[in-house]
Design an enzyme around this catalytic site. Sequence first.
Site, PDB file in Angstrom:
ATOM      1  N   HIS A   1       1.199   5.200  -2.551  1.00  0.00           N
ATOM      2  CA  HIS A   1       0.624   6.039  -3.598  1.00  0.00           C
ATOM      3  C   HIS A   1       1.765   6.689  -4.381  1.00  0.00           C
ATOM      4  O   HIS A   1       2.907   6.725  -3.915  1.00  0.00           O
ATOM      5  CB  HIS A   1      -0.257   7.135  -3.000  1.00  0.00           C
ATOM      6  CG  HIS A   1      -1.244   6.645  -1.996  1.00  0.00           C
ATOM      7  ND1 HIS A   1      -2.387   5.948  -2.326  1.00  0.00           N
ATOM      8  CD2 HIS A   1      -1.249   6.740  -0.637  1.00  0.00           C
ATOM      9  CE1 HIS A   1      -3.061   5.643  -1.236  1.00  0.00           C
ATOM     10  NE2 HIS A   1      -2.385   6.107  -0.200  1.00  0.00           N
TER      11      HIS A   1
ATOM     12  N   ASP B   1       2.143   2.868   3.327  1.00  0.00           N
ATOM     13  CA  ASP B   1       1.202   3.967   3.096  1.00  0.00           C
ATOM     14  C   ASP B   1       1.925   5.258   2.724  1.00  0.00           C
ATOM     15  O   ASP B   1       1.397   6.349   2.906  1.00  0.00           O
ATOM     16  CB  ASP B   1       0.295   4.183   4.314  1.00  0.00           C
ATOM     17  CG  ASP B   1      -0.901   5.072   3.999  1.00  0.00           C
ATOM     18  OD1 ASP B   1      -1.322   5.118   2.827  1.00  0.00           O
ATOM     19  OD2 ASP B   1      -1.414   5.731   4.924  1.00  0.00           O
TER      20      ASP B   1
ATOM     21  N   ARG C   1     -10.606   0.068  -5.810  1.00  0.00           N
ATOM     22  CA  ARG C   1     -10.792   0.541  -4.439  1.00  0.00           C
ATOM     23  C   ARG C   1     -11.967   1.504  -4.369  1.00  0.00           C
ATOM     24  O   ARG C   1     -12.144   2.365  -5.236  1.00  0.00           O
ATOM     25  CB  ARG C   1      -9.523   1.251  -3.968  1.00  0.00           C
ATOM     26  CG  ARG C   1      -9.532   1.704  -2.524  1.00  0.00           C
ATOM     27  CD  ARG C   1      -8.417   2.709  -2.277  1.00  0.00           C
ATOM     28  NE  ARG C   1      -8.042   2.798  -0.876  1.00  0.00           N
ATOM     29  CZ  ARG C   1      -7.416   3.836  -0.339  1.00  0.00           C
ATOM     30  NH1 ARG C   1      -7.107   4.887  -1.096  1.00  0.00           N
ATOM     31  NH2 ARG C   1      -7.088   3.862   0.940  1.00  0.00           N
TER      32      ARG C   1
ATOM     33  N   HIS D   1      -5.932  -0.493   6.223  1.00  0.00           N
ATOM     34  CA  HIS D   1      -5.481   0.149   7.465  1.00  0.00           C
ATOM     35  C   HIS D   1      -6.217  -0.342   8.719  1.00  0.00           C
ATOM     36  O   HIS D   1      -6.628   0.448   9.566  1.00  0.00           O
ATOM     37  CB  HIS D   1      -5.617   1.665   7.351  1.00  0.00           C
ATOM     38  CG  HIS D   1      -4.966   2.249   6.138  1.00  0.00           C
ATOM     39  ND1 HIS D   1      -3.759   1.790   5.632  1.00  0.00           N
ATOM     40  CD2 HIS D   1      -5.358   3.255   5.306  1.00  0.00           C
ATOM     41  CE1 HIS D   1      -3.444   2.509   4.559  1.00  0.00           C
ATOM     42  NE2 HIS D   1      -4.388   3.395   4.333  1.00  0.00           N
TER      43      HIS D   1
ATOM     44  N   HIS E   1       0.830  -1.209   0.000  1.00  0.00           N
ATOM     45  CA  HIS E   1       0.000   0.000   0.000  1.00  0.00           C
ATOM     46  C   HIS E   1       0.863   1.256   0.000  1.00  0.00           C
ATOM     47  O   HIS E   1       1.394   1.675   1.033  1.00  0.00           O
ATOM     48  CB  HIS E   1      -0.919   0.028   1.228  1.00  0.00           C
ATOM     49  CG  HIS E   1      -2.037   1.020   1.109  1.00  0.00           C
ATOM     50  ND1 HIS E   1      -3.344   0.637   0.869  1.00  0.00           N
ATOM     51  CD2 HIS E   1      -2.041   2.380   1.180  1.00  0.00           C
ATOM     52  CE1 HIS E   1      -4.103   1.728   0.813  1.00  0.00           C
ATOM     53  NE2 HIS E   1      -3.328   2.792   0.996  1.00  0.00           N
TER      54      HIS E   1
END
Length: 297
Positions: free
Chosen positions: A34, A252, A125, A182, A32
Amino acid sequence: MNTTSLDTVVQTYLDQPRLPKLVLPANACDSHVHVFGPMSRFAYSPLRQNTPAEAPKEKLFALHAKMGITRCVIVQSMTHGTDNAVIEDAIEAGGGRYLGVALVEMGVSDEELKRLAGRGFRAVRFNFMKHLAGGHDVADVVKLTPRLAAVGMHLQVHFESLLVHTIGQELPKSAVPVVIDHMGRVDATLGEGHEDFQALMKLLDHAHLHVKVSGIDRIESTSRAGSGYPLGVKLAARLVEKFPDQCVWGLDWPHPNHTHIPDDGELVDALSEIAPTPKQLEKLLVVNPQRLYQFPV
């Protein structure tokens, strides 16, 4: 949530995180992260809530090299909206070691889902967070899952902890595996016995539901970088212990919409407590991501 103007660029990651002490196993996967920008090539969405600093693929690749991570799943965020081109570009540059999770509209066509799957996207998602655009009906999302099954994709969901009692109850009806982001955004300060965490564990009694034990720094709301996030670590370790085949992990990065900037080296080192045995660490970082995301071998 950051309430700054869209004209204000928000720094969300450290340029020089510490080098972790923990040596990760071969093919360790960060499930995970971005990527943001560069804006000169990939425009930010006008619907975004703030403007994070650019965090392009080159910075991500360099971070992973430093952390000892060789595989990754990049998750599309509302920073770029439903234009998934920024992740497509990173997947192409990743040499088979980087895959993606897309954001799509509810009315996405079968042709687009097939195209995304062919480009290395393994899931779509849907957000149910108050601070993010969406407003989807979970029943409609579940109805989409047979179409995901047809192209070999699964479902990823992100929701407020309270919604585990409502949205969560619909997820077992999914025709494909479901990954909960999460740790369901539970409040770690409330402990393992709190009804939200107990409801999350009950959901995981369904073998096709999975959880990302990412976000120890998000769910421990009273803590800050340098603390080790012991309360978040405790809940993550409990999930890994009880559901060894259903957990994956991620940094993250670059940590958007946060209260502080975590140190990624600290987050990697926390894995020594989240998955304290070699077998647990191998399952969390290698075996489970391979099964769920199907990296090219």
